[in-house]
Design a protein around this motif. Sequence first.
Motif, PDB file in Angstrom:
ATOM      1  N   ILE A 358       0.856  -1.186   0.000  1.00 30.23           N
ATOM      2  CA  ILE A 358       0.000   0.000   0.000  1.00 30.23           C
ATOM      3  C   ILE A 358       0.890   1.233   0.000  1.00 30.23           C
ATOM      4  N   GLU A 359       0.665   2.106  -0.956  1.00 23.68           N
ATOM      5  CA  GLU A 359       1.409   3.370  -0.984  1.00 23.68           C
ATOM      6  C   GLU A 359       0.559   4.444  -0.311  1.00 23.68           C
ATOM      7  N   VAL A 360       1.090   5.017   0.756  1.00 24.20           N
ATOM      8  CA  VAL A 360       0.395   6.044   1.519  1.00 24.20           C
ATOM      9  C   VAL A 360       1.056   7.387   1.238  1.00 24.20           C
ATOM     10  N   THR A 361       0.248   8.357   0.831  1.00 24.04           N
ATOM     11  CA  THR A 361       0.758   9.699   0.553  1.00 24.04           C
ATOM     12  C   THR A 361       0.106  10.698   1.487  1.00 24.04           C
ATOM     13  N   ASP A 362       0.900  11.494   2.136  1.00 22.15           N
ATOM     14  CA  ASP A 362       0.403  12.501   3.074  1.00 22.15           C
ATOM     15  C   ASP A 362       1.417  13.622   3.161  1.00 22.15           C
ATOM     16  N   GLY A 363       0.962  14.864   3.027  1.00 22.24           N
ATOM     17  CA  GLY A 363       1.867  16.004   3.124  1.00 22.24           C
ATOM     18  C   GLY A 363       2.932  16.008   2.054  1.00 22.24           C
ATOM     19  N   GLY A 364       2.609  15.466   0.886  1.00 16.23           N
ATOM     20  CA  GLY A 364       3.578  15.438  -0.206  1.00 16.23           C
ATOM     21  C   GLY A 364       4.605  14.332  -0.086  1.00 16.23           C
ATOM     22  N   VAL A 365       4.474  13.464   0.917  1.00 16.59           N
ATOM     23  CA  VAL A 365       5.412  12.366   1.127  1.00 16.59           C
ATOM     24  C   VAL A 365       4.691  11.044   0.857  1.00 16.59           C
ATOM     25  N   THR A 366       5.338  10.156   0.127  1.00 14.93           N
ATOM     26  CA  THR A 366       4.786   8.830  -0.151  1.00 14.93           C
ATOM     27  C   THR A 366       5.689   7.768   0.444  1.00 14.93           C
ATOM     28  N   ARG A 367       5.071   6.815   1.149  1.00 13.14           N
ATOM     29  CA  ARG A 367       5.826   5.708   1.720  1.00 13.14           C
ATOM     30  C   ARG A 367       5.127   4.393   1.382  1.00 13.14           C
TER      31      ARG A 367
END
Length: 768
Positions: A358-367
Amino acid sequence: MTFRPLLALLMALSVTVTASAQSAADLGASKPRKESTLPLLPTASEADAALISAHLLTRFHYDAQPLDDAMSQKIYTLYFKLLDGEKVFFTQQDMAKFAQDKDKFGNAIWNKDLSAPFDVFNQYVLRAIDRMNYARGLLKQGFDFNTNDTYNVDRKNADWPKDQAELNDLWRKRTMNDWLRLKLAGKSDDEIRKTLDKRYAGYIDRVKQLDSEDAFQTFMTAYANSTDPHTDYLGPREAENFDIQMKLSLEGIGAVLQARDDYTQIRELVPAGPASKSGKVHVGDLVLGVGQGATGPIVDVVGWRLDDVVNLIRGKKDTTVRLEIVPADQGQDGKHEMISLVRQKVAIEEQAAKKKVIEVTDGGVTRKIGVIELPMFYSDFGARSEGDKNFKSATRDVAKLLGELKAEGVQGVVMDLRNNGGGSLYEANELTGLFIDQGPVVQVRDARGQVQVQGDDDPGMAWSGPLAVLVNRGTASASEIFSAAIQDYSRGLVIGTPTFGKGTVQTLIDLDRFASDPTTKPNYGALKMTVQEFFRINGGSTQLRGVTPDISYPNNGDEKDFGESTYDNALPWTQIAPADYKPVADMKAYLTQLDQLHDARGAKSPAWQLMLDELAQYKKLSDRTTISLNFAQRETERKQLDALQADFRARHKAIDGADSAQADADAQLDDGLNPSERSLKTELKEQADAKKAPDPQLQETAHILFDAVGLINANPKLAAEVLPYGGKQGNSASMAAVAGATPLPTQNSAGQSGGASRAPAAASSSGH
């Protein structure tokens, strides 16, 4: 749970059974059971099996209890709960007559005279047929839906009807409700009458196919479950299927069958199985006959019980079975085809561990967050002991998947154990070893009070980065061992809802070992008996209380009906001295921050709020105990519910897209049909849609790990607190994983995780 009302058996006979199974066909016992001959009578082997079970249960059970008058009364009570749990077949007058046998079931076992429980079962068969015929008769005259009648949909605490008149009125209301559901779905009176008459006639056919083995299985289930909720008797077929479930491999053709009217239908083909590879068998095909070997006679199986058809198709590896089928696209009157298949070993991948990213993106950051879904703790101990290098094991599979996830650059891992009902205690111990270096994992106490500590002896970790374990009420037994160990070590975050609360260990005993004549093959079945209780390494127990998550999600309301605490005879919660262990990290160092971020995100997340609203609606509907039989009132309620669901679909569409909204629509609208009455195409679409449905809890769990990685990256001191062993052991792997790089392999390889040198225990911590 092991509690299986007989109604569930009858429904299962009309739905789905896997035909890819291991043992085949001694065909002497494979004659059709289109209709059994009443009265059903116990066999000598069944009486022997009951007596052997009693000796074992009264001497070697963890909480051994005498088979006396008190136990007889417990068996009596549970026996009727299994036969008539909804109290719709027998009356108070019937129960008054049966009561004379209330304290005789124990003597029936000791004296090898099972006539009393079999007499009850025969009466059940007659009553079930009578009630279905009564319901069919009601269909001819129709119903008045302008009355103020109501129907009690939750009868578990109801009394048996006082007399025949009250029983008839109950069935009038049951049949009215069946009719009304179809009427609300838009069916005409003629369509409704035809559908329900076929439904009730089919039920009669299945009841008439019940035989001595079914009667004995139900009675012995009542005895076994009366000792504790997880002790169970497994008849020969159930024992065989339990073995298959634990191994996740079998020998057969690789097909899943289901009953469709009088026919057996191919529901699913197992990838790479003989049926699929042949290219000649297709989903929807009807199986009309089965033959053994290249020249054996074809046995007509139209009208057979599904499990009997499965038994014919099962067989040993490299043997031949021939199927006479009608292709799916030709209908029941199509041209028959003969297909010859060679049985092979087939892997049941549906219950095996699976991964995704799962790719999680928040605040311009993806992990990237890795997810491993583990439906059960499986292990093929037989293949392992025989030296098979490819033996099936949950730990081996998870270790392999962790290596793949690391190669894909994940920065956190979620172990999804929702609805994982347990399995092998040995595997739970080994799997924990993938996430810690060395140390105790679980404490096991036997009936003598002796405590054994089991743990991970091998150094190294397969994953040393951020970890979350996602649990729910269906997380039980071996899953609770793993979750509790991760929590006690503070190795990762346990997230979700409180777990099932099963803290006992069962062992499977082959009753054939106790045959008086070792040269005979009595086929007594097996006894799954509670022999130990397990404890957390902190000294507490998961019994009754389960595992309480570090970060809690909302309950769905099922806890009042589902879980160890719902059993009257569950063992009490106790505790022992803690094992010698030290936490490897301190999740509390950032738990408050993560919980606050979770709460803030949930408050403004449309998907999370939608989930909460749907849960609230589910609870409201499930809490109902009575429903109206007035058409106008039910139609108003239906329109209100449809409007609410339309709102849910619109919200889903805004969040997840049009496909999700349509899947939600298909799943929510009540068409009044039973599963086997829908087309196979509809069933398979619903199944596929369910797998593709959005999963807000899993997404949120991944987001919590996203937050954890961010906090770790921003604060080296915090990283030293929350990463295992201060990030010192396996530090390069931990920090590389957090940074998203691909680390070097750890010391653990598949099949070599902690404690692999120890011989597998015979016991299992099998699920409810």
